[in-house]
Design a protein around this motif. Structure first.
Motif, PDB file in Angstrom:
ATOM      1  N   LEU A 144       0.832  -1.208   0.000  1.00 29.93           N
ATOM      2  CA  LEU A 144       0.000   0.000   0.000  1.00 29.93           C
ATOM      3  C   LEU A 144       0.865   1.255   0.000  1.00 29.93           C
ATOM      4  N   ALA A 145       2.074   1.144  -0.504  1.00 27.16           N
ATOM      5  CA  ALA A 145       3.032   2.248  -0.419  1.00 27.16           C
ATOM      6  C   ALA A 145       2.442   3.556  -0.904  1.00 27.16           C
ATOM      7  N   LYS A 184       2.005  -0.922   8.282  1.00 28.00           N
ATOM      8  CA  LYS A 184       3.066  -1.878   7.995  1.00 28.00           C
ATOM      9  C   LYS A 184       3.159  -2.146   6.501  1.00 28.00           C
ATOM     10  N   ALA A 185       2.012  -2.077   5.804  1.00 26.07           N
ATOM     11  CA  ALA A 185       1.987  -2.298   4.355  1.00 26.07           C
ATOM     12  C   ALA A 185       2.350  -1.045   3.575  1.00 26.07           C
ATOM     13  N   GLY A 186       2.688   0.040   4.281  1.00 26.74           N
ATOM     14  CA  GLY A 186       3.127   1.258   3.618  1.00 26.74           C
ATOM     15  C   GLY A 186       2.067   2.317   3.458  1.00 26.74           C
ATOM     16  N   ALA A 230      -8.885  -3.377  -3.641  1.00 23.49           N
ATOM     17  CA  ALA A 230      -9.616  -2.191  -4.098  1.00 23.49           C
ATOM     18  C   ALA A 230      -8.666  -1.155  -4.693  1.00 23.49           C
ATOM     19  N   LEU A 231      -7.496  -1.028  -4.122  1.00 24.15           N
ATOM     20  CA  LEU A 231      -6.543  -0.029  -4.603  1.00 24.15           C
ATOM     21  C   LEU A 231      -5.720  -0.540  -5.776  1.00 24.15           C
ATOM     22  N   GLY A 232      -5.473  -1.835  -5.768  1.00 26.27           N
ATOM     23  CA  GLY A 232      -4.650  -2.389  -6.836  1.00 26.27           C
ATOM     24  C   GLY A 232      -5.457  -2.919  -7.983  1.00 26.27           C
ATOM     25  N   GLY A 233      -6.772  -2.863  -7.897  1.00 28.51           N
ATOM     26  CA  GLY A 233      -7.635  -3.313  -8.973  1.00 28.51           C
ATOM     27  C   GLY A 233      -8.147  -4.721  -8.793  1.00 28.51           C
TER      28      GLY A 233
END
Length: 397
Positions: free
Chosen positions: A2-3, A29-31, A178-181
């Motif tokens: 999630l950077a 932690k995932a950014g 959701a954010l990465g498609g």
């Protein structure tokens, strides 16, 4: 994973609110970065101090914050995030969202946003199963809201059943999707839905009892997994979902043309109940009684076979899924249809009058593939859609 992504986290008022503290940690932690919004009820379960300390951010709670609202804070908050997450999403919050209410900071943010929204429902099993909650959820799904959970298990109140908020790690996966498609990112899927209306004259037509509910649910489920969906729909009784490309048609020939125009695609899901026949001698004027007592003679012609055309055409998608609504020998007829049409899968169901499936809220299907027949338990059409969409994602992977 999630950077650099910004998550606006709305914490509702339920015992599951304590899980959001772990969710904040996992997102960071995932950014990702978390901006927390704590509802009045949410503050009864977790404190602004603990939420703010973990998020390393100001906790927003009041709609009428003079400092923030001097800069239209509720607009800025709702638009600056990459994703809005509501966890726990209580029955009250879902109702406010479905009704378009804006009476506090959380509901105002959700109404003012132009970004995707993910909700993680959490409530008592009776509240979850109540028709009002299910109606609200159906409305939200139709509007393009993503849903993760709830899980089934023992409640804080001592009851057992669906209603537990999904675990933070599962919500994190849903945020990433959701954010990465999602697993269908970059894929184009054509979905047909609803009945077709074949005109007899300008007033009358031949149709069937399809509501379009299953096709609509499938389009929404595929959209939620990141697919670009072209939704070709006949005159259905349910509205099309948001976030998809809608092509409205009336007749089978119009649907065939719309599907051909939408190709190429990675997958085609032919859920529409297309009329096999049309009136070849349809009248341009309303047919009138002439006093003879004789009915007009209607001549029929065969409609184009959309499923077979797509399955055997030069632009054949990698995966073609057909549907078979049968009243007798369901598996045998559907298996024969799969071989005849040349598609990969057939989703078969029994639509006999006693089942209540055609036009109803539930479905009981059998998935016919090269591997054989796989019977699924009767479940809501939304659940059938999510299960089939997951299978499609797996097949295209």
């Amino acid at each position: 994973m999630l950077a650099g992504k910004r998550i606006l986290l709305i914490i509702g008022g339920g015992i599951a609110a304590y899980k959001t503290l772990e969710l904040i940690r996992l997102v960071q932690k995932a950014g990702g970065m978390v901006t927390p919004v704590l509802t009045r009820a949410g503050a009864e379960f977790v404190t602004p101090l603990s939420v703010g300390a973990l998020a390393k951010s100001k906790v927003h709670a009041a709609l009428f914050d003079l400092t923030a609202e001097a800069e239209m804070g509720h607009i800025e908050l709702s638009r600056s995030a990459d994703l809005l997450v509501v966890a726990p999403a209580t029955a009250d919050l879902l109702a406010k969202m479905a009704g378009g209410r804006a009476e506090d900071l959380a509901s105002t943010l959700l109404l003012a946003t132009d970004k995707r929204v993910l909700v993680a429902p959490a409530m008592n099993v009776r509240m979850w199963q109540h028709p009002a909650t299910q109606r609200n959820l159906a409305t939200l799904r139709g509007d393009g809201v993503l849903v993760v959970g709830p899980d089934e298990g023992e409640m804080a109140c001592g009851e057992y059943g669906p209603g537990r908020m999904a675990e933070p790690a599962v919500i994190l996966e849903a945020i990433a999707a959701a954010l990465g498609g999602g697993p269908l990112a970059g894929r184009h899927v054509i979905v047909t839905s609803g009945p077709t209306h074949e005109p007899i004259d300008p007033v009358r037509y031949i149709a069937n009892r399809s509501s379009g509910a299953q096709g609509t649910a499938l389009a929404a489920a595929l959209r939620d997994l990141g697919a670009r969906v072209t939704f070709v729909t006949g005159p259905a009784s349910v509205p099309p979902p948001g976030g998809v490309g809608v092509v409205r048609v009336e007749t089978a020939r119009e649907m065939a043309a719309a599907v051909a125009a939408a190709l190429p695609a990675d997958a085609a899901v032919m859920a529409a109940a297309v009329a096999d026949w049309r009136v070849a001698n349809a009248s341009g004027q309303k047919l009138k009684k002439d006093g003879s007592g004789k009915a007009p003679a209607l001549e029929f012609a065969e409609n184009p076979d959309i499923l077979a055309t797509v399955s055997k055409g030069p632009q054949r998608p990698r995966l073609v899924v057909g549907f078979a609504a049968e009243t007798t020998d369901v598996v045998a007829h559907a298996t024969a249809k799969r071989a005849r049409k040349g598609c990969d899968w057939i989703v078969a169901n029994d639509v006999s009058p006693g089942t209540g499936i055609m036009g109803g809220a539930e479905n009981a299907v059998t998935l016919i593939s090269e591997a054989g027949a796989e019977e699924w338990l009767r479940m809501g059409k939304d659940e059938v859609a999510r299960k089939l969409a997951a299978r499609i994602a797996e097949a295209l992977r």
